[in-house]
Motif scaffolding. Structure first.
Motif, PDB file in Angstrom:
ATOM      1  N   VAL A 115       0.869  -1.180   0.000  1.00 40.64           N
ATOM      2  CA  VAL A 115       0.000   0.000   0.000  1.00 40.64           C
ATOM      3  C   VAL A 115       0.904   1.227   0.000  1.00 40.64           C
ATOM      4  CG1 VAL A 115      -1.749   1.315   1.261  1.00 40.64           C
ATOM      5  CG2 VAL A 115      -1.846  -1.189   1.243  1.00 40.64           C
ATOM      6  N   VAL A 116       0.668   2.122  -0.957  1.00 37.96           N
ATOM      7  CA  VAL A 116       1.543   3.299  -1.069  1.00 37.96           C
ATOM      8  C   VAL A 116       0.716   4.493  -1.533  1.00 37.96           C
ATOM      9  CG1 VAL A 116       2.195   2.818  -3.480  1.00 37.96           C
ATOM     10  CG2 VAL A 116       3.768   4.092  -2.027  1.00 37.96           C
ATOM     11  N   ASP A 117       1.118   5.692  -1.111  1.00 42.97           N
ATOM     12  CA  ASP A 117       0.477   6.911  -1.583  1.00 42.97           C
ATOM     13  C   ASP A 117       0.678   7.013  -3.098  1.00 42.97           C
ATOM     14  OD1 ASP A 117       0.657   9.857  -2.441  1.00 42.97           O
ATOM     15  OD2 ASP A 117      -0.177  10.047  -0.418  1.00 42.97           O
ATOM     16  N   GLU A 118      -0.376   7.401  -3.807  1.00 42.15           N
ATOM     17  CA  GLU A 118      -0.317   7.438  -5.281  1.00 42.15           C
ATOM     18  C   GLU A 118       0.829   8.300  -5.810  1.00 42.15           C
ATOM     19  OE1 GLU A 118      -3.515   9.440  -7.346  1.00 42.15           O
ATOM     20  OE2 GLU A 118      -3.881  10.826  -5.676  1.00 42.15           O
ATOM     21  N   ASN A 119       1.254   9.310  -5.028  1.00 37.63           N
ATOM     22  CA  ASN A 119       2.308  10.212  -5.483  1.00 37.63           C
ATOM     23  C   ASN A 119       3.699   9.581  -5.440  1.00 37.63           C
ATOM     24  OD1 ASN A 119       0.818  12.766  -5.985  1.00 37.63           O
ATOM     25  ND2 ASN A 119       0.234  12.461  -3.847  1.00 37.63           N
ATOM     26  N   TYR A 120       3.800   8.384  -4.869  1.00 36.04           N
ATOM     27  CA  TYR A 120       5.110   7.723  -4.760  1.00 36.04           C
ATOM     28  C   TYR A 120       5.159   6.438  -5.581  1.00 36.04           C
ATOM     29  CZ  TYR A 120       6.138  11.374  -1.493  1.00 36.04           C
ATOM     30  OH  TYR A 120       6.349  12.624  -0.955  1.00 36.04           O
ATOM     31  N   ALA A 121       4.191   6.296  -6.480  1.00 37.47           N
ATOM     32  CA  ALA A 121       4.208   5.202  -7.453  1.00 37.47           C
ATOM     33  C   ALA A 121       4.432   5.821  -8.827  1.00 37.47           C
ATOM     34  CB  ALA A 121       2.878   4.448  -7.427  1.00 37.47           C
ATOM     35  N   VAL A 122       4.971   5.042  -9.739  1.00 34.09           N
ATOM     36  CA  VAL A 122       5.200   5.517 -11.109  1.00 34.09           C
ATOM     37  C   VAL A 122       4.533   4.549 -12.083  1.00 34.09           C
ATOM     38  CG1 VAL A 122       7.309   6.871 -10.752  1.00 34.09           C
ATOM     39  CG2 VAL A 122       7.471   4.395 -11.046  1.00 34.09           C
ATOM     40  N   ARG A 123       4.277   5.047 -13.285  1.00 33.35           N
ATOM     41  CA  ARG A 123       3.583   4.241 -14.286  1.00 33.35           C
ATOM     42  C   ARG A 123       4.610   3.486 -15.135  1.00 33.35           C
ATOM     43  NH1 ARG A 123      -1.537   4.634 -15.855  1.00 33.35           N
ATOM     44  NH2 ARG A 123      -1.858   6.583 -14.704  1.00 33.35           N
ATOM     45  N   ILE A 124       4.411   2.194 -15.279  1.00 31.25           N
ATOM     46  CA  ILE A 124       5.308   1.400 -16.130  1.00 31.25           C
ATOM     47  C   ILE A 124       4.681   1.297 -17.523  1.00 31.25           C
ATOM     48  CG2 ILE A 124       6.397  -0.852 -16.512  1.00 31.25           C
ATOM     49  CD1 ILE A 124       6.493  -1.217 -13.470  1.00 31.25           C
ATOM     50  N   PRO A 125       5.354   1.859 -18.536  1.00 30.30           N
ATOM     51  CA  PRO A 125       4.784   1.848 -19.895  1.00 30.30           C
ATOM     52  C   PRO A 125       4.472   0.428 -20.371  1.00 30.30           C
ATOM     53  CG  PRO A 125       6.658   3.347 -19.787  1.00 30.30           C
ATOM     54  CD  PRO A 125       6.637   2.595 -18.487  1.00 30.30           C
ATOM     55  N   ILE A 173      10.651  11.287  -8.019  1.00 34.90           N
ATOM     56  CA  ILE A 173       9.538  10.599  -8.673  1.00 34.90           C
ATOM     57  C   ILE A 173       9.415  11.022 -10.143  1.00 34.90           C
ATOM     58  CG2 ILE A 173       7.029  10.290  -8.691  1.00 34.90           C
ATOM     59  CD1 ILE A 173       8.388   8.746  -6.435  1.00 34.90           C
ATOM     60  N   ALA A 174       9.470  12.321 -10.411  1.00 31.78           N
ATOM     61  CA  ALA A 174       9.314  12.796 -11.796  1.00 31.78           C
ATOM     62  C   ALA A 174      10.437  12.267 -12.684  1.00 31.78           C
ATOM     63  CB  ALA A 174       9.274  14.319 -11.834  1.00 31.78           C
ATOM     64  N   GLU A 175      11.663  12.270 -12.156  1.00 38.70           N
ATOM     65  CA  GLU A 175      12.796  11.781 -12.950  1.00 38.70           C
ATOM     66  C   GLU A 175      12.705  10.265 -13.148  1.00 38.70           C
ATOM     67  OE1 GLU A 175      17.463  12.887 -13.407  1.00 38.70           O
ATOM     68  OE2 GLU A 175      16.873  12.188 -11.418  1.00 38.70           O
ATOM     69  N   THR A 176      12.181   9.557 -12.154  1.00 36.05           N
ATOM     70  CA  THR A 176      12.006   8.105 -12.289  1.00 36.05           C
ATOM     71  C   THR A 176      10.993   7.806 -13.396  1.00 36.05           C
ATOM     72  OG1 THR A 176      12.539   7.786  -9.957  1.00 36.05           O
ATOM     73  CG2 THR A 176      11.425   5.972 -11.059  1.00 36.05           C
ATOM     74  N   GLN A 177       9.926   8.612 -13.442  1.00 36.12           N
ATOM     75  CA  GLN A 177       8.948   8.435 -14.528  1.00 36.12           C
ATOM     76  C   GLN A 177       9.588   8.747 -15.881  1.00 36.12           C
ATOM     77  OE1 GLN A 177       5.477   7.319 -14.141  1.00 36.12           O
ATOM     78  NE2 GLN A 177       6.153   6.882 -16.226  1.00 36.12           N
ATOM     79  N   ALA A 178      10.399   9.814 -15.921  1.00 33.10           N
ATOM     80  CA  ALA A 178      11.088  10.175 -17.172  1.00 33.10           C
ATOM     81  C   ALA A 178      12.012   9.050 -17.623  1.00 33.10           C
ATOM     82  CB  ALA A 178      11.865  11.475 -16.979  1.00 33.10           C
ATOM     83  N   MET A 179      12.689   8.413 -16.636  1.00 35.62           N
ATOM     84  CA  MET A 179      13.585   7.293 -16.944  1.00 35.62           C
ATOM     85  C   MET A 179      12.796   6.131 -17.552  1.00 35.62           C
ATOM     86  SD  MET A 179      14.310   4.024 -15.546  1.00 35.62           S
ATOM     87  CE  MET A 179      13.560   4.228 -13.931  1.00 35.62           C
ATOM     88  N   LEU A 180      11.650   5.784 -16.958  1.00 34.51           N
ATOM     89  CA  LEU A 180      10.848   4.672 -17.483  1.00 34.51           C
ATOM     90  C   LEU A 180      10.356   4.972 -18.897  1.00 34.51           C
ATOM     91  CD1 LEU A 180       8.793   3.714 -14.297  1.00 34.51           C
ATOM     92  CD2 LEU A 180      10.465   2.258 -15.459  1.00 34.51           C
ATOM     93  N   ASP A 181       9.935   6.214 -19.133  1.00 32.16           N
ATOM     94  CA  ASP A 181       9.466   6.599 -20.467  1.00 32.16           C
ATOM     95  C   ASP A 181      10.614   6.532 -21.479  1.00 32.16           C
ATOM     96  OD1 ASP A 181       7.017   7.003 -19.248  1.00 32.16           O
ATOM     97  OD2 ASP A 181       7.202   9.181 -19.146  1.00 32.16           O
ATOM     98  N   GLU A 185      10.914   4.056 -24.715  1.00 31.49           N
ATOM     99  CA  GLU A 185      11.189   4.616 -26.041  1.00 31.49           C
ATOM    100  C   GLU A 185      12.366   3.901 -26.713  1.00 31.49           C
ATOM    101  OE1 GLU A 185      12.655   8.940 -27.728  1.00 31.49           O
ATOM    102  OE2 GLU A 185      11.720   8.886 -25.751  1.00 31.49           O
ATOM    103  N   HIS A 186      13.345   3.497 -25.908  1.00 25.93           N
ATOM    104  CA  HIS A 186      14.564   2.889 -26.465  1.00 25.93           C
ATOM    105  C   HIS A 186      14.633   1.375 -26.250  1.00 25.93           C
ATOM    106  CE1 HIS A 186      16.434   6.755 -27.482  1.00 25.93           C
ATOM    107  NE2 HIS A 186      15.852   7.202 -26.389  1.00 25.93           N
ATOM    108  N   GLY A 187      13.555   0.791 -25.733  1.00 27.17           N
ATOM    109  CA  GLY A 187      13.519  -0.672 -25.548  1.00 27.17           C
ATOM    110  C   GLY A 187      14.522  -1.169 -24.521  1.00 27.17           C
ATOM    111  N   ILE A 188      14.735  -0.402 -23.459  1.00 24.26           N
ATOM    112  CA  ILE A 188      15.737  -0.773 -22.448  1.00 24.26           C
ATOM    113  C   ILE A 188      15.071  -1.430 -21.245  1.00 24.26           C
ATOM    114  CG2 ILE A 188      17.417   0.130 -20.775  1.00 24.26           C
ATOM    115  CD1 ILE A 188      17.965   2.413 -22.801  1.00 24.26           C
ATOM    116  N   THR A 189      15.579  -2.622 -20.887  1.00 25.15           N
ATOM    117  CA  THR A 189      15.196  -3.258 -19.622  1.00 25.15           C
ATOM    118  C   THR A 189      16.465  -3.842 -19.020  1.00 25.15           C
ATOM    119  OG1 THR A 189      14.712  -5.315 -20.807  1.00 25.15           O
ATOM    120  CG2 THR A 189      12.827  -3.894 -20.283  1.00 25.15           C
ATOM    121  N   ALA A 190      16.346  -4.381 -17.819  1.00 29.00           N
ATOM    122  CA  ALA A 190      17.487  -5.069 -17.212  1.00 29.00           C
ATOM    123  C   ALA A 190      17.582  -6.483 -17.798  1.00 29.00           C
ATOM    124  CB  ALA A 190      17.302  -5.139 -15.702  1.00 29.00           C
TER     125      ALA A 190
END
Length: 351
Positions: free
Chosen positions: A140-150, A301-309, A313-318
């Motif tokens: 359970v987490v506050d919505e502002n501390y979760a990020v969207r996974i494309p 949080i914003a930079e983490t979302q930017a990183m996921l986006d 865009e570049h097809g990068i995963t671990a």
């Protein structure tokens, strides 16, 4: 008193003890909370450091895990960012004061408020209760501390991006890795292998500096242009004055003066690995070339979302090795022995 639900998890009952299956409390949904059905959780080396109390005392029982990917299972009445079924991730922290200059600037990882950055595990939430991490079925987490996974990123291989990905993206982004820049990544492990992919996608000329040439083929496959062994003294002569930016991902104690010698004028060596002991740095290693020695820790949080986006865009995963929950202790042993290419991820359905 906060009411709570009980969920299954794997926890270290005491420092250095093997992790074992247990149950933990999760708070009831607050107005702005989301309930995440965790699908995958990455194993970060810092999980091991903390579960073994190698970074000072911890709170036990401890449920590690801050590379979390899953689906929203329920939302509080005030939630506007997410809906049930959304693909979401949670990284290294689950709250911060929200009021200090850093929080307001989207740098929650450097929160200077009284609450501070609340770790996803081994932290204390604003309710005064200990936080428990991703080696569990739900969070359970506050919505502002979760990020969207494309959508284009598979959840299992995206999970490590929530720590390893942002830990590398943030300094590469901040110090301007890009076309015309020569970037070196020290260490090709869980962090370094993602860093090579990201720096390459940003358009930089990428060099891996690894202890030996054992992983050279991998390094080049992941996007490195060059690969050098740091155990060979000739490397430091050959590459003197070469790099604009060096990102050091290893926690081993290195001769930082030698690495500073690899920087060109105005170059920066960024430390993200955390060795136990302080490293001696000679003033002349910095003065002779206006060089900088810097540090960086995850991202906001914003930079983490930017990183996921960016990664989508570049097809990068671990590059991952998926394991069952009952293999966590074996995975810990293998991580310490550097025997993983390059990140273990727990299938939390097996908890």
């Amino acid at each position: 008193m906060t009411t709570h639900t009980t969920v299954s998890a794997y926890a270290a009952p005491s420092p250095k003890a093997p992790l074992e299956k247990t149950t933990i409390p999760r708070r009831e949904l607050g107005e702005f909370d989301v309930l995440i059905d965790i699908k995958f959780a990455g194993i970060c080396h810092s999980d091991i450091h903390q579960a073994r109390a190698e970074w000072g005392e911890g709170t036990f029982p401890m449920v590690p895990g801050h590379e979390i990917a899953g689906l929203v299972a329920a939302t509080g009445p005030g939630v506007t960012r997410y809906a049930v079924g959304d693909r979401v991730g949670v990284g290294c922290f689950v709250d911060s004061c929200r009021e200090c200059d850093n929080c307001r600037a989207g740098l929650e990882q450097y929160c200077t408020g009284e609450l501070g950055m609340v770790g996803t595990y081994n932290g204390v939430g604003r309710d005064g209760e200990p936080t428990y991490g991703g080696y569990s079925t739900h969070l359970v987490v506050d919505e502002n501390y979760a990020v969207r996974i494309p959508e284009s990123l598979p959840l299992d291989a995206a999970a490590p991006l929530l720590c390893a990905g942002i830990t590398l993206f943030s300094p590469l982004n901040h110090w301007g890795a890009g076309p015309g820049k020569k970037v070196a990544v020290v260490g090709l492990g869980g962090l370094g292998h993602v860093g090579v992919k990201i720096a390459h996608a940003m358009g930089a000329e990428v060099t891996v500096l690894s202890q030996s040439l054992r992983k050279q083929e991998d390094g080049l496959r992941l996007g490195a242009d060059h690969f050098h062994a740091t155990s060979d003294p000739a490397t430091f002569q050959q590459l003197a004055g070469t790099f604009d930016l060096i990102v050091n991902t290893v926690s081993a104690e290195l001769d930082l003066n030698a690495y500073l010698g690899l920087l060109r004028t105005d170059g920066t060596l960024v430390q993200i690995g955390a060795p136990e002991n302080p490293a001696p740095v000679a003033a002349f290693a910095l003065i002779g070339g206006r060089k900088s020695l810097a540090g960086s820790m995850i991202g906001g949080i914003a930079e983490t979302q930017a990183m996921l986006d960016f990664c989508a865009e570049h097809g990068i995963t671990a590059d991952i090795e998926l394991i069952r929950a009952d293999q966590i202790n074996e995975a810990y042993t293998r991580v310490v022995a550097s025997d993983v290419r390059y990140r273990f991820v727990i299938d939390t359905a097996t908890i």
